[in-house]
Design a protein around this motif. Structure first.
Motif, mmCIF file in Angstrom:
data_model
loop_
_atom_site.group_PDB
_atom_site.id
_atom_site.type_symbol
_atom_site.label_atom_id
_atom_site.label_comp_id
_atom_site.label_asym_id
_atom_site.label_seq_id
_atom_site.Cartn_x
_atom_site.Cartn_y
_atom_site.Cartn_z
ATOM 1 N N THR A 218 4.355 6.665 -9.477
ATOM 2 C CA THR A 218 4.072 5.994 -10.736
ATOM 3 C C THR A 218 3.797 4.511 -10.493
ATOM 4 N N GLY A 219 4.419 3.993 -9.404
ATOM 5 C CA GLY A 219 4.185 2.589 -9.069
ATOM 6 C C GLY A 219 4.313 2.360 -7.570
ATOM 7 N N GLY A 220 4.296 3.456 -6.821
ATOM 8 C CA GLY A 220 4.463 3.363 -5.371
ATOM 9 C C GLY A 220 5.417 4.411 -4.831
ATOM 10 N N ALA B 54 6.242 4.862 3.661
ATOM 11 C CA ALA B 54 6.258 3.725 4.575
ATOM 12 C C ALA B 54 7.635 3.566 5.215
ATOM 13 N N PHE B 55 8.678 3.600 4.386
ATOM 14 C CA PHE B 55 10.051 3.397 4.879
ATOM 15 C C PHE B 55 10.479 4.507 5.840
ATOM 16 N N CYS B 56 9.969 5.709 5.650
ATOM 17 C CA CYS B 56 10.405 6.841 6.463
ATOM 18 C C CYS B 56 9.406 7.204 7.565
ATOM 19 N N GLY C 86 4.569 0.695 6.976
ATOM 20 C CA GLY C 86 3.465 1.482 6.412
ATOM 21 C C GLY C 86 2.216 0.655 6.167
ATOM 22 N N LEU C 87 1.070 1.213 6.564
ATOM 23 C CA LEU C 87 -0.227 0.615 6.252
ATOM 24 C C LEU C 87 -0.746 1.289 4.986
ATOM 25 N N GLN C 88 -1.152 0.460 4.024
ATOM 26 C CA GLN C 88 -1.665 1.045 2.793
ATOM 27 C C GLN C 88 -3.197 0.996 2.761
ATOM 28 N N LEU C 89 -3.808 2.105 2.384
ATOM 29 C CA LEU C 89 -5.256 2.168 2.180
ATOM 30 C C LEU C 89 -5.503 2.492 0.711
ATOM 31 N N ILE C 90 -6.400 1.758 0.116
ATOM 32 C CA ILE C 90 -6.713 1.967 -1.302
ATOM 33 C C ILE C 90 -8.208 2.246 -1.434
ATOM 34 N N GLY C 91 -8.554 3.293 -2.146
ATOM 35 C CA GLY C 91 -9.968 3.652 -2.276
ATOM 36 C C GLY C 91 -10.440 3.587 -3.713
ATOM 37 N N PRO D 178 -0.465 -4.091 3.680
ATOM 38 C CA PRO D 178 0.844 -3.466 3.876
ATOM 39 C C PRO D 178 1.209 -2.620 2.641
ATOM 40 N N THR D 179 2.025 -1.571 2.851
ATOM 41 C CA THR D 179 2.504 -0.794 1.706
ATOM 42 C C THR D 179 3.651 -1.529 1.022
ATOM 43 N N THR D 180 4.492 -2.152 1.847
ATOM 44 C CA THR D 180 5.671 -2.844 1.319
ATOM 45 C C THR D 180 5.790 -4.217 1.986
ATOM 46 N N PRO D 181 6.545 -5.135 1.374
ATOM 47 C CA PRO D 181 6.689 -6.469 1.963
ATOM 48 C C PRO D 181 7.466 -6.465 3.282
#
Lengths: 487, 480
Positions: free
Chosen positions: A172-174, A181-183, A449-454, A399-402
């Motif tokens: 819903t927001g990540g 990312a954390f796991c 975690g690396l975040q990709l947004i399309g 990044p997915t998270t700070p």
């Protein structure tokens, strides 16, 4: 066997190397032995799982198997499962056994996959650490003193700890990407409307989206093939045709244009985490991508906008939990008012109550224009920022998270700092875009975690990029030590 | 002081769709509790609404029926409140962007005059369930069969001035929606429920007074009485120098009074916001044109046509155009006898009278319209008198066949043969020499009266079958 990916298991099952009953039993045994450490599962129904595995074996034997036939999966306890308790991590639904399946579950059942159990989560998916669960916090398999992220923390931990080959989550927001990312696993939040929300217990209807969580992009593609598709029973579900997400995995990244938003690399980003991301981006460059700076001018509006829209919708989505028809009901209510107030006081935890209060306030007469209406306007600007970016780049990365997983209890008394955890992920939901997180190294032995947004309906491209990166790197193949298997 | 009342009505109309507005459950009235309540209607976790296209179709039909602008992009909103018969804790309704915008339609008053009443808007929403307080020993039962039944809430402008106009408005609305076949209009089963907004102001004033709202009045008669009562109540307060409190009141039919609802029953802040589970309803011109093409002739048009084409009074036109089946019946009768005025008279007096006496409806009427027309044709061609026709109609009602068959079988054909009539007249004159003498001595005025006596005797002797006009003519010749 538990080190196999879904695609490896799928091949093994069809080649008859092992049966679904054997695979299922193996995972059930691991859950029984190890989950005490992680608390990743809320419910496990061994008998039903083995019965489904038997049926899958029969189907495989008859040559009628689909790619997921016989594959055991864990499902976030937000997806309604007929005959199996669906709690949404809340005392409110501790006694709730749905008489129906969510569309996602129905699709996995007809594909012949096996339900191992239901995974732990933040209560009603409200949280970024899995600590708001009525069933106790889930522990991060890489460091059991740390949170697994949330709200799909149980699913992320189950996959990371090899208690399930793959799992479903909702975002819903990540809530898929941050725990992925954390796991140290791969998780995809599809375009809003790509996966049916029917039977997926609502948190914020205009933001919620179900998606796969697995150990590789290829596995996510396999799961998404089954999950995605139009559902006439969900009016917000899209009828854009579904592609075969495994078909384009191998496409070259030559000429891929990746946009890097300055807002995602600025203040607040842990420097070691940032370093990991830059390394991963270099790998992508080596595969033929070009990196460009892009700008999302309304980034600063993301958190306030999200924390009005999501609680506003949640405050009314959760009104149905009133003790009248199902779920928790307080003992001996004196009258209707007492029934409502005590049922909800007892049934909901603090974070849920906090968001109901925020949402109710934001929608109240006299505040609606200042909050909810304004947030909707801001939401359009945030969405437009992304659409503008996609004029010049194919995808956006960051990044997915700070930072990596934080310690359990670290943010107990600071809900706002918990909300800031999702600073890079929230906008994707507000804009309805697909986003994914994949492993990109380690900081203090904890995954990054690396975040990709399309662009909308660009999940195929995201999976392709993630897959090519995973073929060139090995971060995603690493597994935490669990006392039985050396990492 | 002279007070003028200003009244606006909100009518909740149940649409006669086969299934509910957001689920596939049936909408039949009177089923066992909770047998027509699906997981969606029960607001089970994860359930989602899906809009019933038929409900949209009906709402647009209504909008076109009152010449309103159709919302090209109407939006559903959540109206939030807690109540056990509202399972989601919110009602899906329309707030800022309703499907039907401003319209207007004509009502017909009992004195034959007409007025035009404005419609502010009409929007789609879902009905609530029912709380059942009896039989549960201090607890309440919840029946969700009705939850999710589609409603069209029709809001009028404050154009209505008294109870008579309010009832006329409701009757006209009832007539319109049954013509459009979008509702069964069954008020006893709650298919049409009414909230009344009412305020008073000094005659001639153009500002509005403080209004009270009377909730959920469910029959024409109760609307009339509730308004009359409320006008008196407010007038009494204002005459005494008091002020009206803006509040919601309930009409108690048993005591014939309105009284304030408990404050708890009045929710203040519904926290409306767009329903995120549903998309905006986008309606294009082709869709509207398609519906426009299928609209039947509407009551107002029909009423005017009946008055103009058939030369009927406004009153007769209004009665006959009230429902589509009655109007259709009337037109078949006219077609078969070619005399609209006599047809109008027969349909209203004999047919409706008989239906009323037998407490039955036109749908159950044993006399087909063409047969009634055939009966009237026999009056017109002189085969039978109006009086005999009533006997024939009775027999037709009993299922004895067409007018011709009954006239034949019972030998009721009017005697128009002058030879036969002369014989009877000669006998009557011979039998009443005293009256003949009186007639011959009488003046013009008294002669008329005595002629009536002789006609009566001839009719009696002919068992009513003598042609009265011919009897008159022949008597006039014989008595001089």
């Amino acid at each position: 066997m538990h080190k196999h990916t879904v695609s490896q298991l799928s091949r093994g099952l069809r080649e008859g190397k092992y049966s679904s009953v054997e695979v299922t039993r193996h995972y059930l045994q691991r859950i029984a032995r190890l989950d005490e450490r992680y608390n990743a599962f809320i419910s496990v129904d061994e008998q039903a799982a083995l019965a489904a595995a038997e049926a899958a074996d029969a189907r495989l034997a008859s040559g009628d198997g689909a790619p997921l036939t016989g594959i055991p999966l864990a499902h976030k306890d937000i997806f309604c499962t007929q005959g199996l308790k669906t709690s949404c991590g809340s005392r409110m639904l501790d006694n709730f056994v749905p008489p129906y399946d969510a569309t996602v579950i129905e699709r996995f059942r007809s594909a012949g996959s096996v339900i191992l159990g239901k995974t732990n989560m933040d209560e009603f998916a409200m949280g970024s650490s899995n600590e708001s669960s009525y069933y106790g916090a889930t522990h991060n398999p890489w460091n059991t003193g740390c949170v697994p992220g949330g709200s799909s923390g149980g699913s992320a931990a189950a996959v990371a700890a090899l208690l399930a080959p793959a799992a479903t989550g909702t975002d819903t927001g990540g809530s898929i990407r941050q725990p992925a990312a954390f796991c140290g696993i791969t998780g995809l939040k599809p375009t809003y409307g790509r996966v049916s929300r029917l039977g997926m217990i609502a948190f914020a209807s205009s933001l919620d989206q179900g998606g796969p969580m697995a150990r590789s992009a290829e596995d996510c593609a396999l799961l998404l093939n089954t999950m995605a598709g139009h559902d006439p029973r969900d009016s917000t579900s899209s009828d854009v045709p579904v592609e075969d997400y495994t078909a384009g995995l191998e496409k070259s990244l030559e000429g891929l244009r990746i946009g890097l938003p300055d807002a995602y690399f600025g203040e607040g980003l842990d420097s070691a985490t940032g370093e990991c991301i830059r390394l991963a981006l270099k790998e992508l460059e080596a595969l033929g991508a070009t990196l460009t700076a892009v700008s999302l001018p309304h980034s600063a509006l993301t958190i306030p906008t999200y924390y009005i829209v999501a609680p506003a919708e949640a405050s009314t989505n959760l009104s149905r939990y009133d003790g009248v028809r199902y779920g928790h009901r307080c003992a001996d209510p004196a009258d209707l008012h007492d029934l409502y107030t005590r049922t909800r006081e007892e049934g909901f935890g603090d974070e849920v109550k906090r968001r109901i209060l925020i949402g109710t306030y934001a929608l109240s007469a006299g505040y609606y224009d200042a909050y909810y209406k304004k947030a909707q306007q801001a939401r359009r600007l945030i969405r437009q920022d992304f659409l503008d970016c996609f004029q010049s780049v194919d995808i956006i990365a960051g990044p997915t998270t700070p930072g990596p997983a934080f310690a359990l209890g670290a943010k107990d008394n600071d809900p706002v700092s918990m909300y800031l955890e999702d600073v890079y992920t929230l906008a994707v939901n507000l804009a309805g875009l697909p986003g994914m997180s994949l492993p990109a190294g380690f900081v203090q032995d904890k995954p990054v975690g690396l975040q990709l947004i399309g662009p909308h309906f660009g999940e195929g491209r995201l999976l392709n990029i993630a897959h090519r990166l995973q073929q060139a790197t090995d971060w995603h193949t690493r597994t935490p030590a669990d006392g039985e298997n050396a990492a | 002081m002279n007070w003028e009342s200003v009244i606006g009505l909100e009518v909740h109309l149940q649409l006669a769709t086969r299934s509910k507005i957001f689920s596939g459950s049936a909408t039949t009235f009177g089923a066992e509790p909770n047998t027509q309540a699906s997981a969606v209607d029960l607001a089970m976790p994860g359930m989602l609404p899906v809009l019933n296209a038929e409900a949209v179709h009906y709402a647009v039909k209504f909008g076109l029926g009152i010449g309103a602008e159709i919302g090209k992009r109407s939006i559903f909103d959540r109206k939030n409140y807690f109540y056990p018969d509202s399972p989601k804790g919110y009602q899906i309704s329309q707030f800022e962007a309703p499907i039907v915008g401003e319209g207007r339609f004509e009502i017909s008053l009992p004195d034959g005059s007409t007025r035009s009443i404005g419609i502010t808007r009409a929007h789609l929403e879902e009905d609530a369930g029912k709380s059942l307080h009896e039989d549960y020993h201090g607890q309440s039962g919840i029946d969700l069969n009705r939850a999710g039944t589609p409603l069209l809430e029709i809001v009028s402008e404050p154009d209505i001035r008294n109870a008579t106009e309010a009832v006329a408005y409701l009757k006209a609305l009832h007539s319109l929606v049954t013509y459009l076949e979008i509702s069964d209009g069954n008020m006893a089963e709650g298919s049409m429920r009414c909230d009344i907004n009412i305020s008073l102001r000094a005659q001639g004033s153009t500002t509005l007074g403080t209004r009270a709202e009377i909730k959920n009045v469910n029959s024409f008669r109760f609307v009339e009485k509730a308004i009359q009562h409320e006008i008196e109540r407010q007038a009494d307060i204002l005459e005494d120098g008091g002020t009206i409190v803006q509040e919601t009141r309930l009409y108690d039919a048993e005591r014939d009074e309105t009284r304030p609802m408990r404050s708890k029953e009045v929710a203040n802040d519904y926290r409306y916001f767009p329903e995120p589970d549903l998309l905006p309803v986008v309606i294009d011109d082709a869709y509207i044109a398609d519906i426009q093409r299928t609209l039947p002739e509407l009551p107002t048009t029909k009423r005017h046509r009946f008055a103009e084409v058939y030369g009927l009074s406004n009153y007769d036109a209004n009665v006959l155009a009230d429902t589509r089946p009655l109007a259709d019946y009337f037109e078949v009768v006219v077609g078969a006898c070619n005399d609209a005025k006599i047809a109008a008279n027969w349909v209203q007096v004999e047919l409706l009278g008989q239906l009323n006496r037998e407490q039955t409806s036109l749908a159950q009427c044993p006399v087909p319209a063409a047969d009634l027309g055939g009966l009237i044709a026999r009056i017109l061609d002189g085969s039978i008198s109006g009086k005999i026709a009533k006997q024939v109609f009775e027999a037709m009602w009993q299922g004895e066949g067409s007018a011709d068959a009954i006239i034949e079988a019972r030998g009721l054909k009017q005697v128009s043969d002058s030879g036969a009539l002369e014989g009877i007249i000669t006998e009557v004159i011979a039998g009443h020499p005293e009256q003949v003498q009186q007639f011959l001595e009488a003046d013009e005025g008294r002669r008329k009266k005595l002629t009536g006596f002789f006609v009566g005797q001839v009719m009696k002797a002919s068992k009513g079958q003598a042609n009265p006009q011919m009897v008159n003519e022949l008597l006039a010749k014989k008595l001089v």
